[in-house]
Design an enzyme around this catalytic site. Structure first.
Site, PDB file in Angstrom:
ATOM      1  N   LYS A  30       0.911  -1.251   0.081  1.00  0.00           N
ATOM      2  CA  LYS A  30      -0.237   0.071   0.213  1.00  0.00           C
ATOM      3  C   LYS A  30       0.998   1.222  -0.179  1.00  0.00           C
ATOM      4  CE  LYS A  30      -0.600   0.197   5.121  1.00  0.00           C
ATOM      5  NZ  LYS A  30      -1.321  -0.031   6.235  1.00  0.00           N
ATOM      6  N   TYR A 257      15.035  29.408  12.459  1.00  0.00           N
ATOM      7  CA  TYR A 257      13.465  30.269  12.516  1.00  0.00           C
ATOM      8  C   TYR A 257      13.370  30.115  13.943  1.00  0.00           C
ATOM      9  CZ  TYR A 257      13.146  29.066   7.422  1.00  0.00           C
ATOM     10  OH  TYR A 257      13.399  28.774   5.842  1.00  0.00           O
TER      11      TYR A 257
END
Length: 358
Positions: A30, A257
């Protein structure tokens, strides 16, 4: 320089052979084979002697049929495009009494596997009475083109949990259902329940009366639980970037950041690396280390296209920075709380990373 996602093809194949252990395996493919690539994975599994596959997507099931014309393909999700299921000879789950009564005429000629709900409660018949009801109704149906009940299955949702009793509970409930139906004379072409964790907990053997173990993450190089020794499963995947440059900062300087990292000493050396969360590196992964020249160094800040790694004088521009390989494995960080094996794999951005099969 750009970060690279690469797979050692021989290592991937050999791991599949070792996982299979000459047992009947249904390979879970999958989500584009856990993002290893559907065509690549199916071909390697076929080479390793696996010719039964399962997925959750009808589109993927059709693609597997195109790659493996003679394989058995099982669709774990209920779908409604019955003509395509028939055309490509795909087996599919029968997920509930409601679904059975509503679509039993549409399912004519399709191989279905009765699904037992068990503790996961995601899908399936709730109890033995419901299974009996559909089996008896189906027996009384004299339509020669009716659906073909060829399988019985469940999913062990707690097989990777060792500190709670749920795996034992769900295993016992399932075996009670299975043994009761077999003793009553019902037969099934395919019986499958075990995921990777259950398969290894049972000694890398298929449970009695089962035709397959339905194995996913172990085939892709990650241990399903911490207690399993790393020698049992080999990771073929490497994810690596490069040192663009090194920078020196002093005590009190902020890097990254939102004040992500504050240097606590003068002459702190940072490597600027060309991989970040835009490439699919989880922020929780960036709380740990990267490997440069065989040595681990702490990641200090993660940005969209870069990260800072605190290094020493042995690290220089153009050095490789390894985030994942068989020495710094995905499952290591799973057990450190970064995220599930499949979560870390699924996060990878294959549009920004260079993808290689070696």
């Amino acid at each position: 320089m750009t970060a690279i996602w690469s797979v050692d093809t021989e290592a991937f194949y050999q791991n599949a052979v070792n996982v299979r252990n000459e047992q009947p395996i249904m390979a879970v493919v999958k989500n584009n084979a856990y993002h290893y690539g559907l065509e690549f994975a199916v071909k390697q599994f076929l080479k390793a002697g696996i010719n039964t596959f399962s997925t959750t997507s009808l589109k993927e099931a059709v693609r597997v049929r195109e790659i493996a014309p003679h394989a058995t393909i099982f669709l774990m999700n209920a779908v409604y495009d019955f003509d395509t299921v028939r055309e490509y000879q795909i087996h599919m789950t029968l997920p509930s009494l409601v679904y059975y009564y509503e679509y039993k005429e549409d399912l004519k000629g399709i191989h279905v596997h009765l699904e037992f709900e068990n503790l996961l409660h995601r899908s399936g018949f709730k109890n033995l009475d419901e299974l009996h009801e559909v089996l008896e109704d189906h027996t009384q149906n004299d339509n020669s083109e009716k659906m073909i009940i060829s399988g019985l299955w469940t999913h062990f949702g707690y097989a990777d949990e060792f500190d709670v009793p749920e795996y034992g509970i769900e295993r016992e409930a399932w075996l009670n259902v299975l043994n009761t139906l077999l003793e009553e004379g019902y037969t099934f072409e395919m019986i499958h329940a075990q995921n990777s964790a259950s398969y290894y907990r049972e000694g890398q053997q298929v449970l009695p009366y089962h035709t397959h173990a339905r194995v996913g993450i172990a085939l892709y190089g990650s241990r399903p639980y911490r207690k399993l020794d790393t020698s049992r499963i080999q990771q073929s995947l490497t994810v690596k970037g490069n040192v663009i440059q090194t920078r020196e900062v002093n005590a009190g300087d902020y890097c990254g950041y939102s004040f992500a990292f504050e240097a606590t000493k003068d002459h702190t050396r940072l490597a600027v690396v060309d991989v970040g969360y835009g490439d699919g590196i989880l922020k929780s992964r960036a709380r740990h280390e990267a490997m440069i020249n065989g040595k681990r160094y702490p990641i200090r800040a993660l940005m969209m296209s870069h990260m800072f790694v605190e290094v020493d004088d042995e690290v220089h521009a153009q050095d490789e920075v390894v985030l994942y390989n068989n020495d710094i494995r995905i499952d290591e960080f799973t057990f450190k709380g970064v995220g599930a094996n499949s979560e870390q794999l699924s996060a990878m951005n294959h549009d920004s990373l260079i993808k290689e099969y070696i």
